[in-house]
Scaffold this active site. Sequence first.
Site, PDB file in Angstrom:
ATOM      1  N   LYS A   1      10.396   9.632  -0.684  1.00 58.61           N
ATOM      2  CA  LYS A   1      11.659   8.641  -0.497  1.00 58.61           C
ATOM      3  C   LYS A   1      12.261   8.097  -1.216  1.00 58.61           C
ATOM      4  O   LYS A   1      13.291   7.569  -2.004  1.00 58.61           O
ATOM      5  CB  LYS A   1      12.051   7.449   0.688  1.00 58.61           C
TER       6      LYS A   1
HETATM    7  C1  LIG Z   1      10.759   8.926   5.857  1.00 65.92           C
HETATM    8  C2  LIG Z   1       9.791   9.797   5.896  1.00 65.92           C
HETATM    9  C3  LIG Z   1       9.458  10.436   6.517  1.00 65.92           C
HETATM   10  C4  LIG Z   1      10.449  11.654   7.330  1.00 65.92           C
HETATM   11  O1  LIG Z   1      10.672  12.148   6.289  1.00 65.92           O
HETATM   12  P1  LIG Z   1      12.604  12.389   7.467  1.00 65.92           P
HETATM   13  O2  LIG Z   1      13.737  13.543   5.797  1.00 65.92           O
HETATM   14  O3  LIG Z   1      13.135  11.656   8.209  1.00 65.92           O
HETATM   15  O4  LIG Z   1      12.221  13.799   8.110  1.00 65.92           O
HETATM   16  C5  LIG Z   1       8.130  10.942   6.943  1.00 65.92           C
HETATM   17  N1  LIG Z   1       7.082  10.439   6.256  1.00 65.92           N
HETATM   18  C6  LIG Z   1       7.007   9.455   5.508  1.00 65.92           C
HETATM   19  C7  LIG Z   1       6.081   8.745   4.461  1.00 65.92           C
HETATM   20  C8  LIG Z   1       8.596   8.554   5.327  1.00 65.92           C
HETATM   21  O5  LIG Z   1       8.523   8.096   4.621  1.00 65.92           O
END
Ligand SMILES: *Cc1c(COP(=O)(O)O)cnc(C)c1O
Length: 445
Positions: free
Chosen positions: A115
């Site tokens: 993220k």
């Molecule tokens: C947010 C997150 C996801 C999921 O990603 P999306 O874009 O919401 O599908 C997967 N793994 C981790 C570690 C995350 O923080």
Amino acid sequence: MFMKIMNEMEYYSLRGRAPGVDFREATIRGLAPDGGLYFPAEIPTLEEGLLENISSSSDQDIAFRAIRPFVGNAIPEGKLFEIVTETISFPFPLIMVNDSSYSLELFHGPTFAFKDVGARFMSRCLGYFVGAGEKEVTVLVATSGDTGGAVAQGFYGVEGVRVVILYPSGKVSSVQEKQLTTLGKNIHALEIDGSFDDCQRMVKQAFSDQELTSGMFLTSANSINVARWLPQQFYYLFAWKQWADRENPPVFCVPSGNFGNICAGLLAQRAGLPARHFIAACNANDVVTRFLAGGALEPGRTIATLSNAMDVGDPSNFSRILEMFGGQFHALKDQLSSFSIRDDETLDTIRQVWQDHHYLLDPHGAVAYAALQKYLVTDKGAKGIFLTTAHPVKFPDALEKAGVPEASQPAAMAGLLQREKYSTAMGPDYSLLKEYLQSMGITSR
Ligand SMILES: *Cc1c(COP(=O)(O)O)cnc(C)c1O
């Protein structure tokens, strides 16, 4: 290289009851006024030469050329290049785990999760857009852990933007808390004596309080924002850059919760990225898995699992995927498979991959690895890339349950744990939040 006059990219609302906007407006608004997600009016093809020369291009150059048409004239090219460079200031290695499965490591950023990419890009775009304005922007977020850290780190030191983060006291991990509370400067942490739902409720109330919002420029850093969604295309291209077998493009397997990450991959594919197939790896929250198996699209209640960042019962970005395929179920099924992996399979996978390949997976990466193996037995000759979205060091409890050694701490994390925490304690009461925000003042710059 020829300088091309860009057509302005327009974004429309998926609910169809709001006017089209440019990238600037879509970023500032987040959601369209009719409550719909923004979607680009046109999916541009990757610039000529980008794929042909990808192995000799820098990551910065690849990312800049991929995102430029989506940004249009909203940000001048020099500034956009600078934003892209700051966004991807860490490596994205592709690691072979077994003969047919490669891990694309997305956790080398400041909060050790993917993220960081979206948060860093969005914060810098927003910083640029408000930079010329009179008023400071206040980004207000409630977090149950990860999002807050990525947003805090992403916005740290960005001029013209201050961030107020609400988190539930005692309910985030110590690493997550330090990521929120040790930065200072323009990052303000409120430690709420309540639950995540209390934090969420207080934030929602602030956004709907006209007395408050008429006095200050309040915005959210929600994950559906186009400026968080679109830059996630970058690392799919970086993966292709590192992929040796040019004749046999990879299957991409993405651990999915809100489906923003995989949706960015499908978008990159539509723009020209070579990809054999996509797999949405899900935990027990299997709305999409069931839908692709022929069921109805029925959002369910959220189920708590070991891969908790994927615990989403009603994935908001799936509407973007449906839009991309014009609602054509068979065309979608052709490109996208999905598997749901239980917690016990997740733990077995962590243990097995450590024993067989000496590669340490976090629970999210493990779900993706397991889903990829299930897919590969059905598609002879295929090889795959699974996205590892978080560093295993963030999930010591799951590693212990799986019976594998602790992950060694990255140097940046050791330093973090020693820093001092600064937070303001607050009861779970909206009037206290309002008072706090108003006392920060409407600073003109
Ligand atoms: C947010 C997150 C996801 C999921 O990603 P999306 O874009 O919401 O599908 C997967 N793994 C981790 C570690 C995350 O923080």
